[in-house]
Write a protein that holds these residues in place. Sequence first.
Motif, short mmCIF file in Angstrom:
data_model
loop_
_atom_site.label_atom_id
_atom_site.label_comp_id
_atom_site.label_asym_id
_atom_site.label_seq_id
_atom_site.Cartn_x
_atom_site.Cartn_y
_atom_site.Cartn_z
N SER A 1 0.83 -1.21 0.00
CA SER A 1 0.00 0.00 0.00
C SER A 1 0.86 1.25 0.00
CB SER A 1 -0.94 -0.01 1.21
OG SER A 1 -1.79 -1.14 1.17
N ARG A 2 1.93 1.21 0.84
CA ARG A 2 2.83 2.37 0.88
C ARG A 2 3.51 2.56 -0.49
NH1 ARG A 2 7.13 2.38 5.57
NH2 ARG A 2 5.51 3.56 6.68
N ARG A 3 3.97 1.46 -1.09
CA ARG A 3 4.64 1.56 -2.40
C ARG A 3 3.69 2.08 -3.48
NH1 ARG A 3 7.76 -4.30 -2.34
NH2 ARG A 3 9.43 -3.71 -0.87
N LEU A 4 2.41 1.76 -3.35
CA LEU A 4 1.41 2.20 -4.33
C LEU A 4 1.02 3.66 -4.13
CD1 LEU A 4 -0.87 -0.98 -4.38
CD2 LEU A 4 0.52 -0.12 -6.28
N GLY A 5 1.52 4.27 -3.07
CA GLY A 5 1.26 5.70 -2.84
C GLY A 5 -0.08 6.00 -2.21
N VAL A 6 -0.67 5.00 -1.54
CA VAL A 6 -1.96 5.23 -0.88
C VAL A 6 -1.73 6.13 0.34
CG1 VAL A 6 -3.92 4.16 0.25
CG2 VAL A 6 -2.81 3.01 -1.69
N ASN A 7 -2.53 7.20 0.44
CA ASN A 7 -2.46 8.11 1.59
C ASN A 7 -3.37 7.58 2.69
OD1 ASN A 7 -2.40 10.18 3.44
ND2 ASN A 7 -3.12 11.77 2.02
N PRO A 8 -2.81 7.08 3.79
CA PRO A 8 -3.66 6.49 4.83
C PRO A 8 -4.54 7.51 5.54
CG PRO A 8 -1.39 6.64 5.58
CD PRO A 8 -1.38 7.04 4.15
N PHE A 9 -4.26 8.77 5.43
CA PHE A 9 -5.03 9.81 6.12
C PHE A 9 -6.02 10.50 5.19
CE2 PHE A 9 -0.73 9.55 7.96
CZ PHE A 9 -1.06 9.10 9.23
N GLU A 10 -6.13 10.04 3.95
CA GLU A 10 -7.03 10.65 2.98
C GLU A 10 -8.48 10.45 3.41
OE1 GLU A 10 -8.59 12.71 0.30
OE2 GLU A 10 -6.44 12.41 -0.03
N PRO A 11 -9.23 11.54 3.60
CA PRO A 11 -10.64 11.39 4.03
C PRO A 11 -11.54 10.82 2.92
CG PRO A 11 -10.15 13.69 3.58
CD PRO A 11 -8.83 12.96 3.49
N LEU A 12 -11.20 11.14 1.68
CA LEU A 12 -12.00 10.62 0.56
C LEU A 12 -11.42 9.27 0.15
CD1 LEU A 12 -14.28 11.08 -1.48
CD2 LEU A 12 -12.62 12.20 -2.96
N ILE A 13 -12.08 8.22 0.52
CA ILE A 13 -11.54 6.88 0.32
C ILE A 13 -11.99 6.34 -1.04
CG2 ILE A 13 -11.38 4.54 1.24
CD1 ILE A 13 -10.18 6.74 3.00
N GLY A 14 -11.00 6.08 -1.90
CA GLY A 14 -11.31 5.48 -3.19
C GLY A 14 -11.61 6.53 -4.25
N LYS A 15 -11.89 6.06 -5.46
CA LYS A 15 -12.27 6.94 -6.56
C LYS A 15 -13.35 6.24 -7.37
CE LYS A 15 -8.61 5.27 -9.63
NZ LYS A 15 -7.47 5.66 -10.50
N TYR A 16 -14.07 7.00 -8.22
CA TYR A 16 -15.20 6.47 -8.97
C TYR A 16 -14.83 6.21 -10.43
CZ TYR A 16 -18.39 7.55 -5.15
OH TYR A 16 -19.03 7.57 -3.95
N VAL B 1 -7.33 2.12 -1.65
CA VAL B 1 -7.62 2.16 -0.20
C VAL B 1 -6.63 1.36 0.61
CG1 VAL B 1 -10.08 2.55 -0.59
CG2 VAL B 1 -9.22 0.22 -0.38
N GLY B 2 -5.70 0.66 -0.04
CA GLY B 2 -4.72 -0.11 0.70
C GLY B 2 -5.30 -1.38 1.29
N THR B 3 -4.77 -1.74 2.47
CA THR B 3 -5.15 -3.00 3.11
C THR B 3 -6.57 -2.93 3.65
OG1 THR B 3 -2.86 -3.24 3.78
CG2 THR B 3 -4.46 -4.69 4.84
N CYS B 4 -7.40 -3.90 3.27
CA CYS B 4 -8.73 -4.07 3.85
C CYS B 4 -9.16 -5.51 3.61
CB CYS B 4 -9.74 -3.07 3.30
SG CYS B 4 -9.90 -3.11 1.52
N ALA B 5 -10.28 -5.92 4.22
CA ALA B 5 -10.67 -7.33 4.23
C ALA B 5 -10.88 -7.88 2.82
CB ALA B 5 -11.93 -7.52 5.07
N HIS B 6 -11.65 -7.16 1.98
CA HIS B 6 -11.99 -7.74 0.68
C HIS B 6 -10.79 -7.74 -0.27
CE1 HIS B 6 -12.56 -3.47 -0.38
NE2 HIS B 6 -12.35 -3.85 -1.65
N VAL B 7 -9.83 -6.82 -0.07
CA VAL B 7 -8.62 -6.82 -0.89
C VAL B 7 -7.83 -8.10 -0.67
CG1 VAL B 7 -6.36 -5.75 -1.20
CG2 VAL B 7 -8.42 -4.33 -1.12
N LEU B 8 -7.65 -8.47 0.63
CA LEU B 8 -6.91 -9.70 0.95
C LEU B 8 -7.72 -10.94 0.58
CD1 LEU B 8 -5.30 -8.73 4.38
CD2 LEU B 8 -4.30 -8.62 2.11
#
Length: 692
Positions: free
Chosen positions: A56-71, A147-154
């Motif tokens: 997730s870090r390598r992919l550049g996901v911002n863990p503090f981003e309030p807007l989670i995901g994109k459409y 969104v990085g690490t979450c249940a459905h991703v794994l």
Amino acid sequence: MIGENYSAALNGQQFVTKERWEAMKQNKERFLKNESENPCDFPYMNQAVAESWIRSRRLGVNPFEPLIGKYVDSEELEMVLYKNKLLIDITQNLFNSFKKLADSSGYSLYLFDKDGVSLLYSGVLYQNKDSGWLAGKPGIIRNESTVGTCAHVLSMRYKCPIQIIGPEQYCVAFKNMIGSSAPILDAQGEVIATLVLNQELINPTFDSNYQKLCIHTLGLIMAMAEAIQVQIELEKKNQYVSSVNNDLRIAYDTLEATLDCIDEGIVNVNQTGQIIRMNRQGLRIFNLEPNRIANKNIRDFLDENSNLMKFVSNGEKTSVEEIICINHDEQPYFIDIHPVLNQDTCQLTGAILRFNHVKKINAMVNRRSGAMASYNFADIIGASKAMKKAIDLGNRFAGLQETILLSGESGTGKEMFAQAIHNKCCPQGPFIAVNCSALPRDLIESELFGYEGASFTGADRNGRPGKIELANGGTLFLDEIGDMPLELQPVLLRVIDNKQVMRIGGRNYKKVNFKIIAATNKDFEKVIEEGLFREDLFFRLSVLTIKLPSLQERENDVEILRNYFIEKYCKKIGRQVPQVNAAAKEKILSYSWPGNVRQLENAMIYAINVSQDNTITLECLPDTILKEKSGELDRKSANERENALLTMESWEKAGIQIALMRANNNIPLAADLLEISKATLYRKIKDYNMKL
């Protein structure tokens, strides 16, 4: 190792305890603050979660981003929803059943496709205070890159159910969530979607009841995923069965339409000859209605001597000719037999029979063998009284049923006349020409009358029709009739009188109806006196006689034919029409032309190829013509002189002369044109006493 970890989780060995929760919070803070830390070494860390944090870090996901995901855009979303329609419809029914529980308990339930695009949502909508973002809108992309690490991703990555707690999820927006996810797999074990059930923990108690609830939540999401998976397979099987049934119906209808388009009778029978079905043409042949074939047997329509059912019972793939009797009307048919075997047991179940009327087959054979007449009376060139008289008689005799005898020297156009008569009286029928002098004596009988199968050594197994049989409905042209063997003449006489023919080795007569035209260059009075031809057959053949004049008897036709042949050949080879000088014209007009029209045409072809400067001179004419002087040549018969003209030596010599002329006497080039060696060309020039 990953599989073992998640097996332990499913067995309830990793509980949602306070110690684990607090340890994971510290691990998260430690990881986010120090990029050099390896989370795989942290306490309480699941290796799959640790590896996902790193990705997730390598992919550049911002863990503090309030807007989670994109459409995804609207067009792409429309395509995604259409592609997953069956999945959405089935899942929607389960979500509707779950809605009351979700609303009362604060759960939220998601369906994501294999790319992490949300397809369906049920439950409480969580709103982010800073962005106003609503979690339940379809089309949001939630994968590891957004969104990085979450249940459905794994769950999608490792194709197994999984439950992770808030601090284990990469983004802080999910810090109070427990996510339970299970993949939905296709028949090949590939992920097509995931289900996610999120539980929000504001003030977690971590008692045993809550731990059991978490475990039950994971079990619930697993059961739902399994139910969806099973329902999808059932729906696909039902669709497949429906599709197969529809395809079978289409295939059946197509086969029916195809069989009905075939102009051959197609009949399916079992081993006993019982008719199972037949196409439209088969119904016409047997004069049956579709609802009347159930109790019909093919034996009912066969001759008592038929061998058809023997071949069917033995499972032989062959062809036979049989007499089919329908309402006392007997018709000959050519039948192809194709055995039908059970695909599982390879046992014989019957046969497919293909019926073609013999008349149709004969017509096809005649067309393929060139048994067609191409000349009409309009194609006969000539303005002389003798030729006009012959043409007038041919036109008048063509409409009569009596036999016609064409007499005349070789090369006067007897076959051309025969074709013109045929095209006048029966142009749609076959034109069968038989040269009685060209056929070997021991083969002429089988050629004329045909033979049944196995009648003699080397005979075709299925037999073969003769020329007389093939001429049915058309014209039988017997060229050089004076050379027909004496022993066959009474048989031919009987055929002419009775219009019936029996094959060699046959048992039954076949009815035939054709016009007979015979031709000869012989003096029949002399032939009959010598006992070589039956007088009664001669009288039967010569009811209507047409004498074709020789070229010497045709007044000015030589000039007309000369010009016609020159123009015709030049058009054929794409060459300019040459002039004929006065000396050549005089020689052509004065020559006796013993070979008649055929010799004149050949002479003009030779002269065109030899000529230079686009002029046919006296020297361009063949040697045979140039050597003729008054009183110098013996008065040989027309046949003898024509044969002398048409010898291989004369044509070979002419060919060498043409090649030398085109090569300007260059021997190597002329040899290449003739496709022979230089040595061979030198030898032939010497043999023919030719000068270079």
